[in-house]
Scaffold this active site. Sequence first.
Site, PDB file in Angstrom:
ATOM      1  N   ARG A  97      14.698  -5.647  10.845  1.00 17.36           N
ATOM      2  CA  ARG A  97      14.059  -5.177  12.075  1.00 17.36           C
ATOM      3  C   ARG A  97      12.597  -5.583  12.200  1.00 17.36           C
ATOM      4  O   ARG A  97      12.007  -5.511  13.262  1.00 17.36           O
ATOM      5  CB  ARG A  97      14.201  -3.641  12.161  1.00 17.36           C
ATOM      6  CG  ARG A  97      15.606  -3.189  12.488  1.00 17.36           C
ATOM      7  CD  ARG A  97      15.825  -1.709  12.166  1.00 17.36           C
ATOM      8  NE  ARG A  97      16.127  -1.497  10.743  1.00 17.36           N
ATOM      9  CZ  ARG A  97      16.413  -0.301  10.211  1.00 17.36           C
ATOM     10  NH1 ARG A  97      16.415   0.774  10.979  1.00 17.36           N
ATOM     11  NH2 ARG A  97      16.691  -0.175   8.929  1.00 17.36           N
ATOM     12  N   ASN A 119      10.501   0.773   9.190  1.00 17.34           N
ATOM     13  CA  ASN A 119      11.561  -0.207   9.448  1.00 17.34           C
ATOM     14  C   ASN A 119      11.199  -1.206  10.539  1.00 17.34           C
ATOM     15  O   ASN A 119      11.739  -2.297  10.594  1.00 17.34           O
ATOM     16  CB  ASN A 119      12.850   0.503   9.869  1.00 17.34           C
ATOM     17  CG  ASN A 119      13.317   1.485   8.817  1.00 17.34           C
ATOM     18  OD1 ASN A 119      13.677   1.089   7.718  1.00 17.34           O
ATOM     19  ND2 ASN A 119      13.289   2.768   9.148  1.00 17.34           N
ATOM     20  N   LYS A 168      10.332  -6.537   3.572  1.00 17.12           N
ATOM     21  CA  LYS A 168       9.836  -5.281   4.153  1.00 17.12           C
ATOM     22  C   LYS A 168       8.919  -4.493   3.223  1.00 17.12           C
ATOM     23  O   LYS A 168       7.856  -4.039   3.636  1.00 17.12           O
ATOM     24  CB  LYS A 168      11.027  -4.408   4.559  1.00 17.12           C
ATOM     25  CG  LYS A 168      10.638  -2.985   4.947  1.00 17.12           C
ATOM     26  CD  LYS A 168      11.674  -2.265   5.769  1.00 17.12           C
ATOM     27  CE  LYS A 168      12.927  -1.934   5.000  1.00 17.12           C
ATOM     28  NZ  LYS A 168      13.853  -1.117   5.836  1.00 17.12           N
ATOM     29  N   THR A 206      22.754   0.465   0.323  1.00 14.93           N
ATOM     30  CA  THR A 206      22.042   1.367  -0.584  1.00 14.93           C
ATOM     31  C   THR A 206      22.960   1.897  -1.690  1.00 14.93           C
ATOM     32  O   THR A 206      22.510   2.128  -2.818  1.00 14.93           O
ATOM     33  CB  THR A 206      21.422   2.544   0.199  1.00 14.93           C
ATOM     34  OG1 THR A 206      22.410   3.086   1.092  1.00 14.93           O
ATOM     35  CG2 THR A 206      20.233   2.091   1.026  1.00 14.93           C
ATOM     36  N   ALA A 210      14.458  -1.289  -3.205  1.00 14.62           N
ATOM     37  CA  ALA A 210      13.492  -2.181  -2.565  1.00 14.62           C
ATOM     38  C   ALA A 210      14.069  -3.577  -2.386  1.00 14.62           C
ATOM     39  O   ALA A 210      13.348  -4.564  -2.349  1.00 14.62           O
ATOM     40  CB  ALA A 210      12.229  -2.252  -3.403  1.00 14.62           C
ATOM     41  N   SER A 228     -40.577 -21.778   6.875  1.00 13.11           N
ATOM     42  CA  SER A 228     -39.410 -21.869   7.748  1.00 13.11           C
ATOM     43  C   SER A 228     -38.875 -23.296   7.829  1.00 13.11           C
ATOM     44  O   SER A 228     -39.620 -24.256   7.690  1.00 13.11           O
ATOM     45  CB  SER A 228     -39.793 -21.417   9.163  1.00 13.11           C
ATOM     46  OG  SER A 228     -40.147 -20.059   9.127  1.00 13.11           O
ATOM     47  N   LYS A 252     -23.831 -16.987  -0.724  1.00 11.91           N
ATOM     48  CA  LYS A 252     -22.653 -17.166  -1.588  1.00 11.91           C
ATOM     49  C   LYS A 252     -23.125 -17.371  -3.008  1.00 11.91           C
ATOM     50  O   LYS A 252     -23.963 -18.240  -3.244  1.00 11.91           O
ATOM     51  CB  LYS A 252     -21.843 -18.376  -1.113  1.00 11.91           C
ATOM     52  CG  LYS A 252     -20.539 -18.557  -1.851  1.00 11.91           C
ATOM     53  CD  LYS A 252     -20.212 -20.015  -2.150  1.00 11.91           C
ATOM     54  CE  LYS A 252     -21.098 -20.565  -3.262  1.00 11.91           C
ATOM     55  NZ  LYS A 252     -20.769 -21.941  -3.653  1.00 11.91           N
ATOM     56  N   GLY A 260      12.061   2.474  -0.969  1.00 12.94           N
ATOM     57  CA  GLY A 260      10.848   1.661  -1.113  1.00 12.94           C
ATOM     58  C   GLY A 260      10.094   1.424   0.173  1.00 12.94           C
ATOM     59  O   GLY A 260       8.989   0.885   0.162  1.00 12.94           O
ATOM     60  N   ASN A 292     -40.213 -14.659  -0.293  1.00 14.28           N
ATOM     61  CA  ASN A 292     -40.004 -14.693   1.146  1.00 14.28           C
ATOM     62  C   ASN A 292     -39.323 -16.005   1.527  1.00 14.28           C
ATOM     63  O   ASN A 292     -39.857 -17.082   1.261  1.00 14.28           O
ATOM     64  CB  ASN A 292     -41.341 -14.563   1.866  1.00 14.28           C
ATOM     65  CG  ASN A 292     -41.117 -14.336   3.356  1.00 14.28           C
ATOM     66  OD1 ASN A 292     -40.900 -13.210   3.798  1.00 14.28           O
ATOM     67  ND2 ASN A 292     -41.118 -15.415   4.108  1.00 14.28           N
TER      68      ASN A 292
END
Length: 452
Positions: A8, A223, A15, A74, A2, A401, A347, A96, A373
């Site tokens: 490429r 690749n 990669k 390699t 790896a 509202s 949130k 990898g 409500n």
Amino acid sequence: MAAGKGTRLKSQLPKVLHEAGGKPLLEHVIRAAVRVVPNPKNVYAIIGHEAERVRAAMAHTGVNFVLQAEQRGTGHALMVAREALAGYDYVIVLSGDAPMITPETIQSLLKFHIKERAAMTLLSAELENPFGYGRVLRKPGSADVEAIVEEKAASAEQKKIREINSGFYVFSLKELYSHIDKLSTDNAHAEYYLTDMARVLRKAGRRVVAYKTANPGEVLGGNTRAELADIDQKMRLAKCSQLMADGVTIFYPATCVIDADVEIAADSVIEPYVQLLGKTKIGTGCRVRSYCVIRDSEIGDGVMIRPGCVMEDTRVSAGAVLGPYSHLRPGSEIGEGAHVGNFVETKKIRLGKGSKANHLTYLGDAEIGAGVNIGAGTITCNYDGVHKHKTVIDDGAFIGSDSTLVAPVRVGKGAYVGAASCITDDVPDDSLAIGRGRQIVKEGWAREKRKK
Ligand code: UD1
Ligand code: CA
């Protein structure tokens, strides 16, 4: 292996950290490896290009790392790993950047190697389009391999061979390391090719064999961006097929992006163009309508998620109804049967059982009870420019509202807030609070103006 850069891909990101199916390529390969040699301490990731980044991203897997500071091919990667591997009998070498490999295939490769008493066994595959891969040169009609020839070095005749080298191998450790020094860099990339070990070992009279997989889809490498897209699509479709086999309805699966770890219970329906990401879990009897993007969220049973909802790190209880176009940000907890409607942003809130916020509202840092409500256009003013403050709305309260609730503030049990109020002081239980300018009516004023 790896350590490569992935030239490429034309990317800043190494990669093996590019993703397919929602996970880095390398993580898929490590997962497969760990299922073959159960203890991650027997797995060594050879890292080099952006090594620290790769190490940090993979640290959680518990594997070891070997540093290949300079990436000289390699074959060189295995030279660097010599010391780390001393003491083992066999080494299984995995690429990898080829994330589709399964533990079963690795297992078969190892078995074949042992049975054949080979020095080197490579996993080969028959591909429709072998372009870019090393080709396997066999001794005619046998499992024995003469050599592997890389695309760039292959003759026109050799390029027609459709049996390719997958980049997965088993070596008998002693054979590998007593001959690895014979590799040279006399090739198109001036690198040490691990593939050349086939020729080297043959020359030394050792056995080199190929085990051809029946599942060529497993060896595809990422690749290029196009290859990554292809792998990603295959993984997504496989995930959808698995979910469908488990009883989930997916309309138009080719349009859905569902990460590997997502869980969906039977009898839920996923409509077209939905993304379910990370560790998302969905119960039974839910419907996720089109254009929802849901990450790391837990959805209970029988939840209806209408089109266009965006959700992250959110928990939704059974029977809730969301959307269309709700934005649930991290820390949102939506209670049983609650409703969150269009253009409502939440949130870090808890919305109690059966409570409703149906239209155009912001609820942040709020603790909202059951049966509440929340009227259209309500806003919790949670931020004073420096600190965040909390809004508490107790059970059964009614917020008219267009109200603004300036936190920290509490609206008591069963209390009412009149429409368009700006609430800055706590509202006691069962009371009514109105915080707005009183209306003035000037009769006939408009008629007089028109006359002028
Ligand atoms: C390699 C094989 C090719 C095979 C293909 C299968 C060689 C020379 N060729 O080609 O026969 O068909 O895989 O996918 O091996 N790496 C290192 N250190 C390095 C160089 C590479 O760790 O110095 C790693 C890369 O990060 C990658 C893997 O080794 O994960 C394979 O390297 P890559 O450059 O992708 O090889 P291919 O050109 O695909
Ligand atoms: Ca490759």
